[in-house]
Design a protein around this motif. Sequence first.
Motif, PDB file in Angstrom:
ATOM      1  N   VAL A  25       1.062   0.843   5.334  1.00 19.97           N
ATOM      2  CA  VAL A  25       1.600   1.159   4.017  1.00 19.97           C
ATOM      3  C   VAL A  25       3.065   0.751   3.979  1.00 19.97           C
ATOM      4  CG1 VAL A  25       0.012   3.103   3.662  1.00 19.97           C
ATOM      5  CG2 VAL A  25       2.266   3.521   4.660  1.00 19.97           C
ATOM      6  N   THR A  56       5.142   6.005   1.856  1.00 23.73           N
ATOM      7  CA  THR A  56       4.163   7.071   1.943  1.00 23.73           C
ATOM      8  C   THR A  56       4.799   8.423   1.646  1.00 23.73           C
ATOM      9  OG1 THR A  56       2.500   8.155   3.368  1.00 23.73           O
ATOM     10  CG2 THR A  56       4.529   7.436   4.434  1.00 23.73           C
ATOM     11  N   VAL A  60      -4.006   3.068  -2.417  1.00 25.76           N
ATOM     12  CA  VAL A  60      -3.626   4.249  -1.640  1.00 25.76           C
ATOM     13  C   VAL A  60      -4.409   4.328  -0.334  1.00 25.76           C
ATOM     14  CG1 VAL A  60      -3.620   6.774  -1.565  1.00 25.76           C
ATOM     15  CG2 VAL A  60      -2.919   5.602  -3.652  1.00 25.76           C
ATOM     16  N   LYS A  92       0.832  -1.199   0.000  1.00 26.26           N
ATOM     17  CA  LYS A  92       0.000   0.000   0.000  1.00 26.26           C
ATOM     18  C   LYS A  92       0.874   1.259   0.000  1.00 26.26           C
ATOM     19  CE  LYS A  92      -4.152  -1.903   0.406  1.00 26.26           C
ATOM     20  NZ  LYS A  92      -5.243  -1.699  -0.564  1.00 26.26           N
ATOM     21  N   ARG A  93       0.299   2.330  -0.522  1.00 25.33           N
ATOM     22  CA  ARG A  93       0.963   3.624  -0.558  1.00 25.33           C
ATOM     23  C   ARG A  93       0.163   4.641   0.257  1.00 25.33           C
ATOM     24  NH1 ARG A  93       4.091   0.302  -2.827  1.00 25.33           N
ATOM     25  NH2 ARG A  93       5.172   0.799  -4.787  1.00 25.33           N
ATOM     26  N   TRP A 146      -5.147   7.249   2.291  1.00 21.79           N
ATOM     27  CA  TRP A 146      -5.060   8.710   2.302  1.00 21.79           C
ATOM     28  C   TRP A 146      -4.888   9.231   3.726  1.00 21.79           C
ATOM     29  CZ3 TRP A 146      -4.455  10.702  -2.373  1.00 21.79           C
ATOM     30  CH2 TRP A 146      -4.948   9.978  -3.473  1.00 21.79           C
ATOM     31  N   LYS A 183      -4.407   4.078  -7.463  1.00 18.82           N
ATOM     32  CA  LYS A 183      -5.533   4.563  -6.665  1.00 18.82           C
ATOM     33  C   LYS A 183      -6.082   3.508  -5.717  1.00 18.82           C
ATOM     34  CE  LYS A 183     -10.042   6.843  -7.100  1.00 18.82           C
ATOM     35  NZ  LYS A 183     -11.064   7.351  -8.047  1.00 18.82           N
ATOM     36  N   LEU A 210      -0.680   8.676   0.713  1.00 20.69           N
ATOM     37  CA  LEU A 210      -0.630   9.979   0.044  1.00 20.69           C
ATOM     38  C   LEU A 210      -1.502  10.977   0.804  1.00 20.69           C
ATOM     39  CD1 LEU A 210      -0.889   9.209  -3.799  1.00 20.69           C
ATOM     40  CD2 LEU A 210       1.037  10.298  -2.625  1.00 20.69           C
TER      41      LEU A 210
END
Length: 356
Positions: A226, A229, A208, A159-160, A210, A205, A162
């Motif tokens: 994540v 990040t 992500v 996972k990222r 958030w 997307k 943002l």
Amino acid sequence: MKKLLILTTALSTFAFAAQADVTVMSWGGAYGAAQTEGHLKPFTAETGIGTVMVDSDNPATPIKAMVEAGNVTVDVASVEYADAIRLCDEGVLETIDMAALPPGDDGTPAAEDFIAGAVTDCGVSTDVWATVFAYDTTKFPEGPKTAADFFDLAKFPGKRGLHKGAKAVLEFALMADGVAPADVYTVLGTPEGVDRAFAKLDTIKKDVVWWEAGSQAPQLLADGEVAMTSAYNGRIFNAAIAEGKPFQIVWDAQIYENEMYVVPKGAPNKDQAMQFIAYATSTKGLRQQAQHISYGPSRHSSLKEPLIFQDGKTEMGPHMPTAPANMANALGSDFQFWVDHDAELNDRFNAWLAAN
């Protein structure tokens, strides 16, 4: 504490009322702590004027609401550069007299001592900070090296994180897609460029997470939610150096800008607020903050001697956005672009986020 003498002529008596504390609104977490230790506590110690720190995910929003409602409870706020310009243009902020700012400790006049653009009509820079990305070295021992790697889910799975907003996310996406920093705002200023940025974001997307508050980014890494990040560089520095987390910053495609102290229009303690800003943005004040978090001081005189972290051994210079090695592929945030395009691009961002 200093006292204000009030004469009540009708009763022919004297009463004393304590001067209210200067209330500073900032971003919380490691950054708010650095300002508390570097600015608020020593200011109170030197002047006897009390200070109180309050947190916000983005101080620009509540102070504008306060001014519009005619109920201002904050004296000083820490806001992003573009917000300082925009709010000043909208009449939300008090003007700041450059002549009221002290010279550098070496005698250099303030107008010459501050880096270019660090003092505006309504704001004074406290530091230069950056949005970077970071990763957990236990997951990627070799590590990502470029912004493009952030978007490469095959090579670097996971996972990222943002920031939940258009600013710094759209620029980062374009640089990851091969746009040179010098061309980013030209490209982003066109419909095709905006489409290109969102097309790049489309590629990750679904993966992500958030974040909204600056403290959330390192926490997402620490919790394993994540693998990498985006984050404010000082938050990652503090997690890695002060807390021993296995985090590494990637400086490629960093986006840097000035953070500003401002005074909301109608601040209840305006004179003391201006006194606080003069102290906090002095040579000494800027150095004190920079010893608690790795954001670069905005005065030349503050950089004439090495800065050492509060641990007494870590030199701060290499960890700052302005270190030459960290500026190789860096982008200076264009405040005028965001003054002009913030509303429309965030509307587009929110619509994109809501779409399946």
